[in-house]
Write an enzyme that holds these catalytic residues in place. Structure first.
Site, short mmCIF file in Angstrom:
data_model
loop_
_atom_site.label_atom_id
_atom_site.label_comp_id
_atom_site.label_asym_id
_atom_site.label_seq_id
_atom_site.Cartn_x
_atom_site.Cartn_y
_atom_site.Cartn_z
N TYR A 179 0.86 -1.19 0.00
CA TYR A 179 0.00 0.00 0.00
C TYR A 179 0.89 1.24 0.00
CZ TYR A 179 -4.49 2.27 1.05
OH TYR A 179 -5.65 3.00 1.00
N TYR A 206 -5.76 5.42 -7.05
CA TYR A 206 -5.93 5.27 -5.61
C TYR A 206 -7.32 4.73 -5.34
CZ TYR A 206 -6.07 6.71 -0.66
OH TYR A 206 -6.18 6.75 0.70
#
Lengths: 295, 380
Positions: free
Chosen positions: B284, B334
């Site tokens: 991430y 995102y």
């Protein structure tokens, strides 16, 4: 109504413009002027030109006219007519296949690659226009450029921003577990929760001591001194009630707990600070930090 | 675990989708089901995670999913991405549901922007110790950790920048990535403006519009479906001592992500593999500094050594630990980690645009700085 996409397709279909010859061949005086203006002191640019100069050689000059088949000019005219009167360059990606030598005479061709819009931007509604140019020496491609501009309708000037007083700052929510803290700041006290059972100091506070399980939190009043444990200099985006840039510091108080607050001063880790209180209104007084001289 | 991801679907990733968040969710789920060779009527479970505006029942209505026997919504935003697959796998294993779809969809750029100050969030009592003090954006909250990490380990802004350069390099060759064909250099990173020092613009992921969905079912059923299944070898959540969302500033050590340490322990234990067995890492990457810390928490290098590990080239596609071959959230989009899970599935299938050779195991992690989760995906 002008159909911008249709016009763009028509111009794109015309493909590359005819080669337009540079006014002068690559020459040392212009290289020298450019290096001076840019502040590039690299000694290697004799007989060869800095690659980033490529666009310079085919500039039209102060009184230059666009050629009729120039796709960027044609597209600009259409967007002007459609009311998108302002322009700003947004991207320029250049690829150089080799160095250019003094005496070489460049020409440039340009095609329209892409027109997308209308897009809402900070400047106003507009269209992104992308062209691709190729520079040639004879029939050898020596450099390429993808160039993008935003052609836009200027948004009406926003009203001048009002001063952002602290009253606009985000307010804390306060509940039974935390009201002692905000009562304290109103009185000019920086309070740290202390367990009524085992004496554990704790910030942020809570209703049950994680050490002994007691539910009778009390507090002590901090001396208000500590050191910067870490900090942030906030630049973007805007924060309600604050003028950017500003500093937020995580301070380790001498009593041992950490607490966040704005720091009015030059930040560095380990710097000694002390608490200050700023009254926002009758309900709310905010604690923050200022540097403190070493004792 | 006896479960596999058998379908993946996504919308386009953009800055202005021009459609509602529910439509994005419905499109992504439909695409994932099509990829799985299943029909909406096969679905009996739906999972998403908080900060998604699309209710499970609303998604079911749009898809024409008639009955649900399992629906769940995992907490803590992006930290829950991999936990959706954990929930789905547990539901499949326990018989609570047979086919579960995990989804995420939003207009995070054209609609409600996640990078702005979320004044409403201050209503949460935990946030009353940060937002009113002026600390109100995810970037600034991560910057507080990053500054301390730099102080303790001598890491620099360039060390963070190398993560952005790798992600953008991988995105450059991914046609689905927002930053397709737009690689950056370390100089670009260093000259990008400050957002919240020590974070620059290019340390921060983009805000995206789009949707991603994943279809999970049992390993047995997966055998009868068209795609090579990505088996869920391990899936776990993690929260650690004195945990806050984004502002766990009151622990002893600000240079760690102990909740990711919890995830790491769980993943290695349950999957039976270790860091050296990972062929692709999808970590991430909403903000670059936490990629370095994750490398340390997951055991790919020692504490404070991530900067050297990154500089060694290990994260390149031909390195020992290829990172985010799709371009990550800095490069592709995102979608709060869900697009990373989809990339993990493609790497297992062997169908990724930047395919790594002979992928046996893919590690995927979820949001950092918050209670988080992780996955190990593997071949059958």
């Amino acid at each position: 109504m002008i159909d911008i996409e249709k016009e763009a397709a028509r111009i794109a279909e015309q493909g590359e413009s005819a080669p337009r010859l540079a006014r002068d061949p690559v020459n040392q005086p212009m290289i020298n002027n450019w290096l001076e203006a840019i502040g590039d002191e690299h000694p290697g640019y004799t007989e060869v030109a800095p690659p980033a100069m490529v666009q310079v050689w085919t500039m039209a000059g102060l009184h230059g006219q666009r050629t009729l088949d120039d796709p960027l000019g044609a597209m600009m005219t259409i967007l002007d007519e459609a009311g998108y009167t302002s322009v700003v360059a947004t991207n320029s990606d250049q690829t150089y296949h080799r160095y250019l030598k003094v005496g070489e005479h460049l020409s440039v061709t340009t095609s329209l690659e892409d027109v997308t819009g209308p897009k809402k931007t900070g400047l106003g509604e507009g269209w992104f226009v992308t062209t691709r140019s190729t520079w040639w020496v004879g029939d050898e491609a020596v450099a390429e450029m993808r160039f993008r501009v935003l052609k836009f309708k200027p948004a009406r000037k926003p009203e001048p921003k009002p001063e952002t007083p602290r009253a606009q700052a985000i307010r804390p929510s306060v509940n039974r577990d935390t009201e002692y803290f905000w009562e304290g700041t109103r009185l000019g006290e920086l309070r740290i929760q202390r367990c009524g059972g085992c004496g554990l100091l704790r910030h942020p506070p809570g209703p049950m001591c994680p050490e002994c399980g007691a539910t009778k939190p009390k507090y002590l009043v901090s001396e208000g001194y500590g050191v910067v444990y870490s900090y942030v200099v906030h630049h973007h985006p805007q924060v309600p009630g604050r003028q950017t840039p500003f500093v937020i510091a995580l301070v380790e108080l001498d009593e041992g707990v950490r607490m966040l607050g704005e720091l009015d001063g030059e930040p560095s880790i380990g710097r000694r600070v002390e608490v200050v209180f700023t009254k926002v209104d009758d309900e709310l007084t905010m604690p923050s930090w200022r540097p403190r001289a070493d004792r | 675990m006896n479960a596999a991801i058998v379908g993946i679907g996504a919308t386009d990733f953009s800055k202005d989708s021009g459609r509602s968040e529910l439509q994005l969710a419905a499109e992504a789920v439909r695409a994932a089901l099509q990829d799985a060779g299943l029909e909406p009527s096969d679905v009996d479970g739906l999972v998403s995670f908080t900060m998604d505006t699309n209710a499970e029942i609303a998604v079911a209505r749009e898809l024409g999913v008639p009955e649900l026997t399992f629906f769940s919504r995992v907490h803590y935003g992006g930290g829950a991405a991999c936990a959706t697959v954990q929930q789905a796998a547990m539901a499949v294993e326990t018989g609570a549901a047979k086919v579960v779809v995990c989804y995420r969809a939003f207009n995070e750029r054209s609609g409600h922007r996640f990078g702005q100050v979320q004044s409403a969030a201050a209503a949460n009592i935990d946030n009353s110790w940060s937002y009113p003090m002026g600390l109100g954006t995810p970037a600034a909250m991560v910057a507080m950790f990053a500054r301390r990490y730099m102080h303790e380990y001598g890491a620099t802004s360039e060390d963070f920048g190398r993560i952005a350069v790798i992600d953008r390099k991988h995105a450059a060759t991914n046609p689905h990535a927002w930053f397709h064909d737009r690689p950056i250099t370390l100089d670009d990173h260093q000259s990008s403006r400050w957002i919240a020092e020590p974070l620059r613009l290019l340390d921060c992921c983009q805000e995206s519009d789009g949707g991603v969905a994943l279809v999970v079912t049992s390993a047995e059923r997966a055998r009868d479906l068209p795609n090579k299944p990505a088996h869920v070898r391990a899936a776990t959540q993690g929260s650690s001592v004195d945990q806050f969302t984004m502002t766990s500033y009151y622990r002893d050590d600000l240079t760690r992500l102990p909740e990711m340490g919890v995830v790491a322990r769980g993943l290695w234990e349950k999957s039976g593999i270790g860091p050296s067995d990972v062929d692709v890492a999808v970590l991430y990457d909403h903000f670059t500094p936490f990629v370095l810390v994750q490398l340390e928490e997951l055991g790919f290098c020692g504490r404070g050594e991530a900067k050297d590990f990154v500089a060694s080239g290990a994260l390149e596609l031909d390195g020992t630990l290829p990172l985010n071959p799709h371009g990550g959230q800095l490069g592709e989009a995102y979608l709060h980690g869900m697009n990373g899970i989809a990339e993990g599935v493609r790497q297992i299938r062997g169908t990724a645009v930047n395919q790594v050779a002979e992928v046996e195991h893919v590690l995927v992690t979820a949001g950092t700085g918050v209670p988080t989760s992780g996955l190990v995906l593997g071949q059958g």
